[in-house]
Scaffold this motif. Structure first.
Motif, mmCIF file in Angstrom:
data_model
loop_
_atom_site.group_PDB
_atom_site.id
_atom_site.type_symbol
_atom_site.label_atom_id
_atom_site.label_comp_id
_atom_site.label_asym_id
_atom_site.label_seq_id
_atom_site.Cartn_x
_atom_site.Cartn_y
_atom_site.Cartn_z
ATOM 1 N N GLY A 463 0.818 -1.211 0.000
ATOM 2 C CA GLY A 463 0.000 0.000 0.000
ATOM 3 C C GLY A 463 0.850 1.258 0.000
ATOM 4 N N LEU A 464 1.946 1.241 0.773
ATOM 5 C CA LEU A 464 2.863 2.379 0.790
ATOM 6 C C LEU A 464 3.494 2.578 -0.579
ATOM 7 C CD1 LEU A 464 4.524 4.589 2.161
ATOM 8 C CD2 LEU A 464 6.085 2.808 3.000
ATOM 9 N N SER A 465 3.892 1.483 -1.211
ATOM 10 C CA SER A 465 4.476 1.583 -2.549
ATOM 11 C C SER A 465 3.481 2.182 -3.539
ATOM 12 C CB SER A 465 4.930 0.198 -3.015
ATOM 13 O OG SER A 465 5.433 0.245 -4.335
ATOM 14 N N TRP A 466 2.233 1.745 -3.468
ATOM 15 C CA TRP A 466 1.200 2.258 -4.367
ATOM 16 C C TRP A 466 0.933 3.742 -4.087
ATOM 17 C CZ3 TRP A 466 -0.839 1.858 -8.814
ATOM 18 C CH2 TRP A 466 -2.105 2.358 -9.104
ATOM 19 N N TYR A 467 0.913 4.111 -2.806
ATOM 20 C CA TYR A 467 0.716 5.515 -2.446
ATOM 21 C C TYR A 467 1.819 6.379 -3.035
ATOM 22 C CZ TYR A 467 0.225 9.723 0.408
ATOM 23 O OH TYR A 467 0.080 11.037 0.815
ATOM 24 N N LEU A 468 3.066 5.937 -2.878
ATOM 25 C CA LEU A 468 4.189 6.712 -3.406
ATOM 26 C C LEU A 468 4.111 6.823 -4.928
ATOM 27 C CD1 LEU A 468 7.109 5.295 -1.223
ATOM 28 C CD2 LEU A 468 6.079 7.565 -1.059
ATOM 29 N N LEU A 469 3.714 5.750 -5.575
ATOM 30 C CA LEU A 469 3.617 5.755 -7.028
ATOM 31 C C LEU A 469 2.608 6.793 -7.502
ATOM 32 C CD1 LEU A 469 4.876 4.173 -9.394
ATOM 33 C CD2 LEU A 469 2.869 2.674 -9.334
ATOM 34 N N ARG A 470 1.527 6.951 -6.719
ATOM 35 C CA ARG A 470 0.474 7.899 -7.111
ATOM 36 C C ARG A 470 0.742 9.318 -6.633
ATOM 37 N NH1 ARG A 470 -4.039 7.280 -4.577
ATOM 38 N NH2 ARG A 470 -3.222 5.841 -3.010
ATOM 39 N N GLN A 471 1.237 9.455 -5.383
ATOM 40 C CA GLN A 471 1.316 10.763 -4.750
ATOM 41 C C GLN A 471 2.716 11.387 -4.772
ATOM 42 O OE1 GLN A 471 -1.409 12.324 -3.709
ATOM 43 N NE2 GLN A 471 -2.756 10.590 -4.113
ATOM 44 N N GLN A 472 3.743 10.584 -4.625
ATOM 45 C CA GLN A 472 5.121 11.094 -4.576
ATOM 46 C C GLN A 472 6.031 10.178 -5.401
ATOM 47 O OE1 GLN A 472 6.482 12.339 -0.602
ATOM 48 N NE2 GLN A 472 4.385 12.239 0.146
ATOM 49 N N PRO A 473 5.809 10.110 -6.721
ATOM 50 C CA PRO A 473 6.524 9.133 -7.557
ATOM 51 C C PRO A 473 8.036 9.292 -7.536
ATOM 52 C CG PRO A 473 5.345 10.749 -8.903
ATOM 53 C CD PRO A 473 4.849 10.917 -7.506
ATOM 54 N N ARG A 478 13.771 5.294 -4.433
ATOM 55 C CA ARG A 478 14.475 5.258 -3.140
ATOM 56 C C ARG A 478 13.822 4.256 -2.200
ATOM 57 N NH1 ARG A 478 14.060 10.739 -4.580
ATOM 58 N NH2 ARG A 478 16.049 11.854 -4.806
ATOM 59 N N PHE A 479 12.494 4.186 -2.250
ATOM 60 C CA PHE A 479 11.764 3.253 -1.388
ATOM 61 C C PHE A 479 12.198 1.817 -1.661
ATOM 62 C CE2 PHE A 479 8.177 0.276 -1.185
ATOM 63 C CZ PHE A 479 7.886 0.317 0.164
ATOM 64 N N TRP A 480 12.137 1.410 -2.905
ATOM 65 C CA TRP A 480 12.460 0.012 -3.220
ATOM 66 C C TRP A 480 13.939 -0.277 -3.018
ATOM 67 C CZ3 TRP A 480 9.218 -3.587 -2.829
ATOM 68 C CH2 TRP A 480 7.880 -3.396 -3.161
ATOM 69 N N ALA A 481 14.812 0.694 -3.319
ATOM 70 C CA ALA A 481 16.245 0.471 -3.118
ATOM 71 C C ALA A 481 16.565 0.279 -1.637
ATOM 72 C CB ALA A 481 17.035 1.641 -3.691
ATOM 73 N N THR A 482 15.929 1.083 -0.783
ATOM 74 C CA THR A 482 16.173 0.977 0.657
ATOM 75 C C THR A 482 15.591 -0.322 1.205
ATOM 76 O OG1 THR A 482 16.052 3.397 0.801
ATOM 77 C CG2 THR A 482 15.910 2.177 2.864
ATOM 78 N N ALA A 483 14.383 -0.670 0.766
ATOM 79 C CA ALA A 483 13.764 -1.919 1.217
ATOM 80 C C ALA A 483 14.585 -3.127 0.769
ATOM 81 C CB ALA A 483 12.338 -2.019 0.684
ATOM 82 N N ARG A 484 15.074 -3.092 -0.464
ATOM 83 C CA ARG A 484 15.875 -4.208 -0.966
ATOM 84 C C ARG A 484 17.178 -4.340 -0.181
ATOM 85 N NH1 ARG A 484 20.186 -5.075 -4.130
ATOM 86 N NH2 ARG A 484 20.225 -7.004 -5.372
ATOM 87 N N ASP A 485 17.826 -3.213 0.107
ATOM 88 C CA ASP A 485 19.074 -3.262 0.852
ATOM 89 C C ASP A 485 18.868 -3.895 2.223
ATOM 90 O OD1 ASP A 485 22.016 -1.982 0.916
ATOM 91 O OD2 ASP A 485 21.085 -1.710 2.889
ATOM 92 N N MET A 499 8.462 1.253 8.407
ATOM 93 C CA MET A 499 7.795 2.242 9.253
ATOM 94 C C MET A 499 8.453 3.615 9.109
ATOM 95 S SD MET A 499 7.317 2.160 13.422
ATOM 96 C CE MET A 499 6.838 0.438 13.343
ATOM 97 N N LEU A 500 9.777 3.641 9.146
ATOM 98 C CA LEU A 500 10.496 4.911 9.037
ATOM 99 C C LEU A 500 10.313 5.529 7.654
ATOM 100 C CD1 LEU A 500 13.770 3.845 10.890
ATOM 101 C CD2 LEU A 500 12.050 5.459 11.732
ATOM 102 N N MET A 501 10.268 4.710 6.610
ATOM 103 C CA MET A 501 10.026 5.248 5.271
ATOM 104 C C MET A 501 8.611 5.792 5.148
ATOM 105 S SD MET A 501 12.144 2.918 2.528
ATOM 106 C CE MET A 501 11.350 1.345 2.881
ATOM 107 N N ALA A 502 7.653 5.119 5.776
ATOM 108 C CA ALA A 502 6.277 5.601 5.714
ATOM 109 C C ALA A 502 6.130 6.985 6.335
ATOM 110 C CB ALA A 502 5.349 4.604 6.412
ATOM 111 N N LEU A 503 6.876 7.251 7.408
ATOM 112 C CA LEU A 503 6.772 8.553 8.065
ATOM 113 C C LEU A 503 7.217 9.689 7.148
ATOM 114 C CD1 LEU A 503 8.054 7.671 11.658
ATOM 115 C CD2 LEU A 503 5.695 7.867 10.865
ATOM 116 N N TYR A 504 8.067 9.379 6.191
ATOM 117 C CA TYR A 504 8.565 10.431 5.300
ATOM 118 C C TYR A 504 7.470 11.000 4.401
ATOM 119 C CZ TYR A 504 11.568 13.113 2.223
ATOM 120 O OH TYR A 504 12.157 14.152 1.527
ATOM 121 N N ILE A 505 6.439 10.245 4.122
ATOM 122 C CA ILE A 505 5.395 10.773 3.233
ATOM 123 C C ILE A 505 4.696 11.977 3.872
ATOM 124 C CG2 ILE A 505 5.083 8.547 2.116
ATOM 125 C CD1 ILE A 505 2.483 8.178 3.617
#
Length: 557
Positions: A463-473, A478-485, A499-505
């Motif tokens: 859901g966070l990934s989808w939100y970023l894709l729509r609202q803050q593409p 950065r989201f996927w690179a950080t999650a993958r790392d 959780m920490l990435m979600a707070l950035y939105i």
């Protein structure tokens, strides 16, 4: 004691929790929307007071942060109780006005009325201090037919071992990201700017193990699961007591299948105690907020926060990471002893500690604090310092609402430093780099199975990934690179990283909004359009606090 009405044992009480000034760094609207909640946390103080009221009284709760207060709600009530902190002051006053227009009596309590009782003169009842000491006198006065009064508790004398289980049943849990509980009150330190020691004292008072576990059991029995925040002003203020409590909490968690994860606030000396870190980790504490305030030693000494000078902040924070807990932190600009390099030092400190979520603000002299008393003596405190203007509902409060005094450094320089700090630490590259660092350094037990997330947590991540894709593409890469790392190097930390990435939105866009408001204020200073308010006369420093002489636990007309 004022007007009277016929006594009655039954009473319909409407508990109204006022809105916080919005938006702010703390309210996370986008995160709440993503999680299906309406506000971060529930009104713990008000539901604790609710538990102290007579069982025969009929109670309803309206939290104005998540729902509307209607005329029908007020008409239903015999009595309205409200409470709040300084950032709730404008809405608390609105509630009082609204209730009085309906001809109903309203009582106000809580930290702000305790610090500034004169601001709330229009309320029928004012309850100052900790409720445990005055609630019986208040209820007795109401039953006697009295409909006005002032009740003031003796400072720091409330026995929290007698505090009842909060009325968690009044809450609709789905409205909130998390729920709060409280183990202790007070803090042993003497920070000049802080009002906690003025409200609750320097000797932390703690609940019993049995009492605290009963509160957690009550939440469990009501079906609540997930994030619980210990709202203590300093969770480790009484280390001896907390070390007795944490093993009991861990045993309860183990017996119930670890239904809760905990966060709290603590002083940085938490990092000095290996045993305490291990106990918190065993109980499933996942994060801690620490007031760092400033990287400058002289500034820390001048604000009387010497405990932060006795250690390497970066080493201390990384020790907490190594214990499996992420750190969020508070920083403040505007102290007298700051140097012109404070912005550089603050950014460097944040990068060295790799703390992603840093709540940076301007110094505000709170009512009743040592700082306010000193600034008053020096003739530097602005008049109106006890009030939070009703128009201060926008991000520009962060530019105009702080620094409510004549600053030692040029005001413009402080605001410019604030802009620099916000723009640098909340630049996406800087923020996600700190999250990546945390993801590699949190030491947690290996996850069971291939994926270190529950199905619900995985759904939230998508859901966070989808939100970023729509609202803050621009953030999706950065989201996927950080999650993958994190998944590759330390999969056990993935939940905390998400959780920490979600707070950035929320934090990223809001920091940009505040920075723009600060630039507008700087332009006004450059144009000569801003003029300081009148100062509080220095003689006021020797005047008694409003109602300071009121008799403890007594009603005054």
């Amino acid at each position: 004691m004022g007007t009277s009405a016929a006594p009655s044992s039954a009473c319909r009480v409407l508990l109204v929790y006022p809105r916080f000034v919005a938006p702010s760094f703390w309210n996370f609207p986008a995160v709440c929307e993503l999680a299906g909640a309406r506000y971060p946390t529930a009104p713990l103080g008000l539901i604790t007071v609710a538990a102290m009221l007579p069982a025969s009284w009929d109670l309803r709760l309206i939290d104005r942060n998540v729902e509307d207060l209607t005329p029908a709600d007020i008409d239903w009530a015999d009595l309205v109780l409200t409470t709040g902190m300084l950032p709730q002051q404008p809405d608390t006053l609105e509630v009082i006005e609204l209730v009085r227009r309906h001809g109903k009596p309203v009582a106000v309590g809580g930290p702000d009325v305790t610090s500034s009782p004169d601001v709330y003169a229009q309320a029928d009842f004012r309850v100052l201090g900790e409720a445990e000491l005055v609630i019986d006198a208040f209820v007795g006065a109401w039953h006697a037919g009295q409909r006005q009064g002032l009740f003031e508790a003796e400072k720091f004398k409330a026995d929290v071992t007698r505090t009842p289980i909060p009325r968690f049943d009044l809450l609709d849990f789905k409205n909130y990201l998390f729920v709060g509980v409280q183990y202790s009150r007070g803090c042993p330190y003497t920070c000049e700017f802080c009002d906690i020691i003025e409200l609750y004292g320097r000797v932390p008072r703690t609940k019993t193990n049995e009492q605290m576990l009963a509160e957690i059991e009550a939440l469990y029995n009501l079906g609540y699961r997930g994030h619980l925040d210990f709202v203590d002003d300093n969770f480790v203020g009484n280390k001896k007591a907390i070390k007795r409590f944490l093993p009991a909490l861990t045993q309860w968690q183990r017996e119930h299948g670890y239904p809760f994860e905990f966060t709290t606030e603590a002083s940085i000396n938490l990092a000095d105690d290996d045993q305490l870190l291990q106990l918190m980790r065993a109980a499933n504490f996942i994060g801690v907020f620490i007031g760092i305030e400033s990287p400058d030693t002289d500034t820390l000494v001048s604000m009387q926060k010497k405990q932060n000078t006795r250690r390497s902040l970066a080493a201390s924070v990384h020790k907490i990471y190594a214990a499996g807990m992420f750190v969020t932190a508070g920083f403040i600009l505007g102290f007298d002893s700051e140097k012109s390099s404070v912005a550089e030092g603050m950014v460097a400190s944040i990068e060295q500690t790799a703390i992603p979520v840093c709540m940076v603000g301007l110094l505000h002299a709170l009512p009743g604090t040592q700082l306010t008393r000193r600034l008053t003596r020096e003739g530097r405190l602005f008049a109106g310092n006890r009030t939070w203007t009703r128009t201060a509902r926008r991000a520009d409060w962060y530019a105009e609402g702080g620094l409510n005094f004549d600053t030692a450094r040029p005001r413009r320089d402080i605001l410019a430093d604030y802009v620099q700090v916000l723009e640098r630490i909340y630049h996406p590259d800087a923020y996600f780099a700190r999250v990546k660092h945390v993801g590699r350094h949190l030491r947690l037990p290996p996850p069971e199975g291939f994926l270190p997330l529950t199905p619900g947590e995985l759904f939230m991540a998508l859901g966070l990934s989808w939100y970023l894709l729509r609202q803050q593409p621009r953030l999706i890469g950065r989201f996927w690179a950080t999650a993958r790392d994190c998944f590759v190097h330390n999969p056990a930390a993935l939940k905390s990283v998400l959780m920490l990435m979600a707070l950035y939105i929320h934090l990223g866009p809001f920091a940009a909004t505040v920075a723009q408001a600060l630039k507008t204020q700087i332009a006004r200073l450059d144009e000569g359009a801003w003029q300081p308010p009148p100062r509080v006369p220095a003689s006021a420093a020797f005047a008694p606090e409003p109602h300071a002489a009121a008799a403890p636990a007594k009603a005054a007309s």
